[in-house]
Scaffold this motif. Sequence first.
Motif, PDB file in Angstrom:
ATOM      1  N   GLN A 113      50.333 -22.702  90.972  1.00 20.42           N
ATOM      2  CA  GLN A 113      50.644 -22.606  89.550  1.00 20.42           C
ATOM      3  C   GLN A 113      50.101 -23.770  88.736  1.00 20.42           C
ATOM      4  O   GLN A 113      50.055 -23.709  87.501  1.00 20.42           O
ATOM      5  N   GLN A 114      49.673 -24.822  89.401  1.00 17.82           N
ATOM      6  CA  GLN A 114      49.074 -25.965  88.696  1.00 17.82           C
ATOM      7  C   GLN A 114      47.596 -25.736  88.388  1.00 17.82           C
ATOM      8  O   GLN A 114      46.992 -26.505  87.636  1.00 17.82           O
ATOM      9  N   LEU A 115      47.026 -24.684  88.949  1.00 21.89           N
ATOM     10  CA  LEU A 115      45.593 -24.432  88.790  1.00 21.89           C
ATOM     11  C   LEU A 115      45.312 -23.569  87.573  1.00 21.89           C
ATOM     12  O   LEU A 115      46.106 -22.710  87.202  1.00 21.89           O
ATOM     13  N   ASN A 116      44.171 -23.812  86.962  1.00 20.53           N
ATOM     14  CA  ASN A 116      43.698 -22.982  85.851  1.00 20.53           C
ATOM     15  C   ASN A 116      42.772 -21.917  86.421  1.00 20.53           C
ATOM     16  O   ASN A 116      41.821 -22.224  87.138  1.00 20.53           O
ATOM     17  N   SER A 169      43.042 -20.339 100.514  1.00 16.79           N
ATOM     18  CA  SER A 169      44.062 -20.220  99.471  1.00 16.79           C
ATOM     19  C   SER A 169      45.455 -20.006 100.060  1.00 16.79           C
ATOM     20  O   SER A 169      46.458 -20.374  99.442  1.00 16.79           O
ATOM     21  N   THR A 170      45.538 -19.427 101.264  1.00 14.00           N
ATOM     22  CA  THR A 170      46.854 -19.206 101.888  1.00 14.00           C
ATOM     23  C   THR A 170      47.496 -20.501 102.366  1.00 14.00           C
ATOM     24  O   THR A 170      48.666 -20.501 102.752  1.00 14.00           O
ATOM     25  N   ALA A 171      46.741 -21.615 102.341  1.00 14.48           N
ATOM     26  CA  ALA A 171      47.295 -22.896 102.768  1.00 14.48           C
ATOM     27  C   ALA A 171      48.059 -23.594 101.645  1.00 14.48           C
ATOM     28  O   ALA A 171      48.717 -24.607 101.873  1.00 14.48           O
ATOM     29  N   PHE A 172      47.977 -23.064 100.412  1.00 15.09           N
ATOM     30  CA  PHE A 172      48.651 -23.657  99.264  1.00 15.09           C
ATOM     31  C   PHE A 172      49.987 -22.951  99.041  1.00 15.09           C
ATOM     32  O   PHE A 172      50.096 -21.733  99.218  1.00 15.09           O
ATOM     33  N   TRP A 217      53.179 -21.851  96.401  1.00 12.66           N
ATOM     34  CA  TRP A 217      53.142 -21.254  95.066  1.00 12.66           C
ATOM     35  C   TRP A 217      53.211 -22.307  93.968  1.00 12.66           C
ATOM     36  O   TRP A 217      52.563 -22.176  92.928  1.00 12.66           O
ATOM     37  N   THR A 218      53.954 -23.367  94.187  1.00 10.07           N
ATOM     38  CA  THR A 218      54.052 -24.437  93.186  1.00 10.07           C
ATOM     39  C   THR A 218      52.685 -25.062  92.948  1.00 10.07           C
ATOM     40  O   THR A 218      52.305 -25.325  91.794  1.00 10.07           O
ATOM     41  N   MET A 234      46.732 -12.070  98.303  1.00  9.94           N
ATOM     42  CA  MET A 234      46.939 -13.015  99.397  1.00  9.94           C
ATOM     43  C   MET A 234      48.374 -13.537  99.305  1.00  9.94           C
ATOM     44  O   MET A 234      49.045 -13.334  98.289  1.00  9.94           O
ATOM     45  N   VAL A 235      48.828 -14.201 100.343  1.00  9.24           N
ATOM     46  CA  VAL A 235      50.202 -14.701 100.385  1.00  9.24           C
ATOM     47  C   VAL A 235      50.167 -16.207 100.569  1.00  9.24           C
ATOM     48  O   VAL A 235      49.476 -16.725 101.451  1.00  9.24           O
ATOM     49  N   SER A 236      50.896 -16.902  99.708  1.00  6.28           N
ATOM     50  CA  SER A 236      50.908 -18.371  99.752  1.00  6.28           C
ATOM     51  C   SER A 236      51.624 -18.879 100.998  1.00  6.28           C
ATOM     52  O   SER A 236      52.270 -18.116 101.733  1.00  6.28           O
ATOM     53  N   ALA A 237      51.536 -20.175 101.219  1.00  2.00           N
ATOM     54  CA  ALA A 237      52.144 -20.789 102.407  1.00  2.00           C
ATOM     55  C   ALA A 237      53.653 -20.617 102.419  1.00  2.00           C
ATOM     56  O   ALA A 237      54.272 -20.610 103.496  1.00  2.00           O
ATOM     57  N   ASP A 238      54.271 -20.480 101.230  1.00  2.00           N
ATOM     58  CA  ASP A 238      55.729 -20.286 101.182  1.00  2.00           C
ATOM     59  C   ASP A 238      56.104 -18.825 100.909  1.00  2.00           C
ATOM     60  O   ASP A 238      57.200 -18.522 100.447  1.00  2.00           O
ATOM     61  N   GLY A 239      55.172 -17.885 101.179  1.00  2.00           N
ATOM     62  CA  GLY A 239      55.514 -16.476 101.198  1.00  2.00           C
ATOM     63  C   GLY A 239      55.482 -15.734  99.886  1.00  2.00           C
ATOM     64  O   GLY A 239      56.114 -14.684  99.766  1.00  2.00           O
TER      65      GLY A 239
END
Length: 516
Positions: free
Chosen positions: A305-308, A296-299, A301-302, A263-268
């Motif tokens: 990276q906070q998620l476990n 998940s695409t609404a988050f 990348w920063t 998937m691709v994050s909100a900031d690409g």
Amino acid sequence: MADPPGCCRPCATCLLCLYSCQWITAKKEKRRGLRTTKCDCSWFFFLFCVFLFTLVWLYIAIIILNDFHNFNEFIFKQQKLWLDWSLVLLIATAVLITYSAVLLVLALCLQLCGQPLKLHWLHKILLIITALVVAAAFTGLGIKWAEEWRSARISLQATGPFLHIGIVGGMTLLAWPLASVIYRAHNTGLKVFLLLAYSAAMIALYLAPLGITSPCIMEENQLPPKPALVGHRGAPMLAPENTLMSLRKAVDCDVQVFETDVMVSADGVPFLMHDEKLTRTTNVQTVFPERAALNSTAFNWTDLQQLNAGSWFLERRPFPSVQSLSHGDRVQATRQKIPSLGQVLDAAKESNISIMFDLRPENHSDYQSFVNATLAVILQSGIPLQQVLWLPDGFREQVKQQVPGVQQVYGRKRLQDEKEPLLHVNLPYQDMSSEEIKQYRQDNISVNLYVVNQPWLFSVLWCSGVSSVTTNACQVLKEMKRPIWLLPSSTYLMIWIVVDCVSFLMILWAFLLMKV
């Protein structure tokens, strides 16, 4: 009616007690004139049918264990409750089959002892409930999980020869109580009907191998090469799915391809994630409780990276193998983060393993930008393009033009008017017959089937000549040096003849013995 030789009166009394739920001694039973009525025979027939019905469900339940992790995931998405429902299924089925089997054995023993088959009303109610529960299970399977019927048909290629031997053995043992009924019956019509029905059933069973087909009935030198292993989200039985740890475990299992979802994050930033939401495989409900329901695409990348991405694996134990992990693996699992596609490509390049992935969600309004971002990461990684297997159908022509070295994998069968030949197909294992697999192999088309976890299924596909299989159980299939069974046709013919001859002789002995 006198007790037949060898049937002691206390045993007959005990059997009556268990079957009829009444402590009536055989002597009192005889004095009271209790006899097996037509109604009692009808209930015995119902008991026999319920036993067979439940036995078939037990077989189906064992077969669908191959795909049961999908059911667990489905329930979690609907109810937010994680449980290994396969244990519930097996325990419930075992209770039902044990109950009906015990009652059936009691009835057969009572018949051999010449005692009446007076089934207690409580047993009648429980048998009806058993039949309704199993019927509901079959109905639910047909409505919500219809593809499992195809799995059951495939399973017969692995179990058919052995089911035949088992059924012949069971029907042979049935000759003793049947002979007892025939010799005790006063109705000539009933005798003829039972004898003809039993004879017809046995003749059909003796000839059944003529209709049994299996790719594993072949000579040893005809066995195709062992299928390559494709790690489904890595090695999800040994590590949290879609993580770098899962990739490394897959490499340890000699997996040749790492299958994943991107998937691709909100900031690409392309990253690995199967579900549209993060709730199942991360601690998003703890870190971002107000945003946990978002895709998940609404988050960005920063945030991701906070998620476990590993603690859930130890808490929910999606597979029984989690319990046997070493202390080091457990510590490593708790430290897993969501990996980016770039990180995974670097690890794949270092390990010389190919990567095959879907790009999700395909119905997203920005899907073309997802494709562009993914292609950019592939080109920047420097991974040899032949190690990348592209699954998504969206913008496939664009992908061919921008990265022509990427291997195109299609999630469909070839068409009659195919413009360009397919080289790789990726399909559910239920969608291809053994004949189709052999034909594709002859035409040099690589066939990958998913998801294959059980050794019996892997064996059937191995004998059929499949190129590779996607699996959750790479550590199990890795250890298989040959299919579970492989029989030359001449050996199978000899077994068939021996089993049928022994069965026939035992049936003759049963009828002669009971007559005496």
